[in-house]
Design an enzyme around this catalytic site. Structure first.
Site, PDB file in Angstrom:
ATOM      1  N   ARG A  58      80.607  32.290  80.571  1.00  0.00           N
ATOM      2  CA  ARG A  58      79.179  32.573  80.696  1.00  0.00           C
ATOM      3  C   ARG A  58      78.846  32.973  82.138  1.00  0.00           C
ATOM      4  O   ARG A  58      78.025  33.841  82.397  1.00  0.00           O
ATOM      5  CB  ARG A  58      78.342  31.346  80.307  1.00  0.00           C
ATOM      6  CG  ARG A  58      78.548  30.793  78.920  1.00  0.00           C
ATOM      7  CD  ARG A  58      78.026  31.653  77.800  1.00  0.00           C
ATOM      8  NE  ARG A  58      78.775  32.860  77.566  1.00  0.00           N
ATOM      9  CZ  ARG A  58      80.016  32.899  77.023  1.00  0.00           C
ATOM     10  NH1 ARG A  58      80.650  31.789  76.687  1.00  0.00           N
ATOM     11  NH2 ARG A  58      80.622  34.052  76.816  1.00  0.00           N
ATOM     12  N   GLN A  88      63.880  28.142  81.936  1.00  0.00           N
ATOM     13  CA  GLN A  88      64.835  27.436  81.098  1.00  0.00           C
ATOM     14  C   GLN A  88      66.215  28.091  81.186  1.00  0.00           C
ATOM     15  O   GLN A  88      67.181  27.568  80.643  1.00  0.00           O
ATOM     16  CB  GLN A  88      64.353  27.443  79.643  1.00  0.00           C
ATOM     17  CG  GLN A  88      63.007  26.758  79.445  1.00  0.00           C
ATOM     18  CD  GLN A  88      62.478  26.947  78.030  1.00  0.00           C
ATOM     19  OE1 GLN A  88      62.970  26.346  77.088  1.00  0.00           O
ATOM     20  NE2 GLN A  88      61.467  27.805  77.891  1.00  0.00           N
ATOM     21  N   VAL A  90      69.732  29.518  82.804  1.00  0.00           N
ATOM     22  CA  VAL A  90      70.690  28.991  83.786  1.00  0.00           C
ATOM     23  C   VAL A  90      71.294  30.097  84.647  1.00  0.00           C
ATOM     24  O   VAL A  90      72.085  29.816  85.543  1.00  0.00           O
ATOM     25  CB  VAL A  90      71.800  28.167  83.091  1.00  0.00           C
ATOM     26  CG1 VAL A  90      71.207  26.926  82.423  1.00  0.00           C
ATOM     27  CG2 VAL A  90      72.571  28.997  82.067  1.00  0.00           C
ATOM     28  N   ASP A  91      70.944  31.352  84.392  1.00  0.00           N
ATOM     29  CA  ASP A  91      71.420  32.448  85.231  1.00  0.00           C
ATOM     30  C   ASP A  91      70.569  32.529  86.494  1.00  0.00           C
ATOM     31  O   ASP A  91      69.556  31.846  86.635  1.00  0.00           O
ATOM     32  CB  ASP A  91      71.379  33.773  84.459  1.00  0.00           C
ATOM     33  CG  ASP A  91      69.973  34.130  83.995  1.00  0.00           C
ATOM     34  OD1 ASP A  91      69.102  34.393  84.852  1.00  0.00           O
ATOM     35  OD2 ASP A  91      69.714  34.131  82.768  1.00  0.00           O
ATOM     36  N   HIS A 106      67.058  23.609  83.333  1.00  0.00           N
ATOM     37  CA  HIS A 106      68.278  23.271  82.600  1.00  0.00           C
ATOM     38  C   HIS A 106      69.547  23.483  83.409  1.00  0.00           C
ATOM     39  O   HIS A 106      70.637  23.569  82.859  1.00  0.00           O
ATOM     40  CB  HIS A 106      68.324  24.077  81.293  1.00  0.00           C
ATOM     41  CG  HIS A 106      67.198  23.738  80.371  1.00  0.00           C
ATOM     42  ND1 HIS A 106      66.706  24.616  79.425  1.00  0.00           N
ATOM     43  CD2 HIS A 106      66.441  22.607  80.268  1.00  0.00           C
ATOM     44  CE1 HIS A 106      65.702  24.033  78.774  1.00  0.00           C
ATOM     45  NE2 HIS A 106      65.529  22.830  79.273  1.00  0.00           N
ATOM     46  N   GLY A 172      59.209  35.107  77.062  1.00  0.00           N
ATOM     47  CA  GLY A 172      60.560  35.107  76.527  1.00  0.00           C
ATOM     48  C   GLY A 172      61.046  33.771  76.014  1.00  0.00           C
ATOM     49  O   GLY A 172      62.244  33.500  76.036  1.00  0.00           O
ATOM     50  N   THR A 173      60.153  32.930  75.541  1.00  0.00           N
ATOM     51  CA  THR A 173      60.570  31.637  75.005  1.00  0.00           C
ATOM     52  C   THR A 173      59.778  31.323  73.746  1.00  0.00           C
ATOM     53  O   THR A 173      58.594  31.655  73.639  1.00  0.00           O
ATOM     54  CB  THR A 173      60.401  30.501  76.033  1.00  0.00           C
ATOM     55  OG1 THR A 173      60.683  29.244  75.395  1.00  0.00           O
ATOM     56  CG2 THR A 173      59.012  30.459  76.623  1.00  0.00           C
ATOM     57  N   SER A 174      60.433  30.668  72.807  1.00  0.00           N
ATOM     58  CA  SER A 174      59.811  30.339  71.521  1.00  0.00           C
ATOM     59  C   SER A 174      58.908  29.121  71.594  1.00  0.00           C
ATOM     60  O   SER A 174      58.240  28.782  70.620  1.00  0.00           O
ATOM     61  CB  SER A 174      60.904  30.071  70.483  1.00  0.00           C
ATOM     62  OG  SER A 174      61.666  28.925  70.855  1.00  0.00           O
ATOM     63  N   ALA A 216      59.881  41.473  77.166  1.00  0.00           N
ATOM     64  CA  ALA A 216      59.449  40.972  78.470  1.00  0.00           C
ATOM     65  C   ALA A 216      59.036  42.074  79.438  1.00  0.00           C
ATOM     66  O   ALA A 216      57.952  42.024  80.031  1.00  0.00           O
ATOM     67  CB  ALA A 216      60.555  40.112  79.076  1.00  0.00           C
TER      68      ALA A 216
END
Length: 231
Positions: A58, A88, A90-91, A106, A172-174, A216
């Site tokens: 990843r 949220q 991690v990149d 996260h 970009g999040t549910s 986005a």
């Protein structure tokens, strides 16, 4: 006059445009792996080499991706606003686009942590954590990722920033991942609230939230002008 504050809660949808797959696809898997096998303390204890390899891949993938227009617009808005990004993801695409204040709920792919003491965090040189890479306590380094069942250490900081927002943007999040989704509950009533996503959720939305059903980058191109006009 102090700058107005824009607080952004970003999720997988903003990184997806850069080629990073979403955390959980419709089949419930993450890159063909059961989530609990690669994102839980139990998975780590069962098969440490699998977990290390998963995050190494990843990490390599993320380093090959570039920030997209959505990341760049958020960075550009710092010219007029104080922009706090609560992500949220991690990149490090927000940082690479130029955003200077990013809270990673996260964890971060680009860092490792002690498997004994989560407060011992180190930058990763390259893209691999190898077996035998140890922290100063002598324990194996693991990905600096908040796994299922672990505390989210940056939540209090994120809530404190959301509580001071003049503008609050969910992108970009549910809004289904907790505790992150609860941050919107702490936004002041007087703040202007926006949501950008390709699929607007039908629940958990306050009536005063303005929804833009677009990806986005397209949504932010519209919203950038709206926010700057308000400013």
């Amino acid at each position: 006059m102090p700058k107005k504050k824009l607080v952004v809660l970003s999720g997988a949808g903003i990184s997806q445009e850069s080629g990073i797959k979403t955390f959980r696809d419709s089949n419930g898997l993450w890159e063909n792996h059961d989530i609990m096998e690669v994102a839980s303390p139990e998975g780590w204890r069962r098969n440490r080499s699998l977990v290390q390899d998963f995050y190494n891949q990843r990490r390599k993938q993320a380093q090959e991706c570039e920030p997209n227009e959505a990341h760049k617009i958020l960075a550009r808005l710092e010219n007029q606003l104080e922009v706090i990004i609560i992500t949220q993801n991690v990149d490090d695409l927000h940082e690479r686009a130029g955003s200077s204040q990013v809270i990673h709920l996260h964890g971060e792919l680009s860092k490792s942590q002690s498997s004994k003491n989560p407060n011992l965090v180190y930058p990763i040189d390259g893209w691999e954590i190898k077996e035998g890479d140890l922290c100063e306590l002598g324990s194996q380094l693991r990905p600096h990722i908040v796994w299922f069942g672990e505390q989210v250490p940056k939540m209090e900081e994120a809530i404190a920033e959301a509580a001071k927002a003049d503008f609050f943007l969910v992108i970009g999040t549910s809004m289904q991942v907790y505790p992150a989704a609860s941050i919107v509950d702490f936004v002041p009533k007087k703040a202007k609230k926006f949501l950008i996503d390709v699929s607007i959720p039908k629940f958990n939305l306050s009536k005063d939230m303005i929804c833009i059903e677009k990806k986005a980058s397209d949504g932010l191109k519209l919203l950038e002008n709206v926010i700057l006009e308000e400013y």
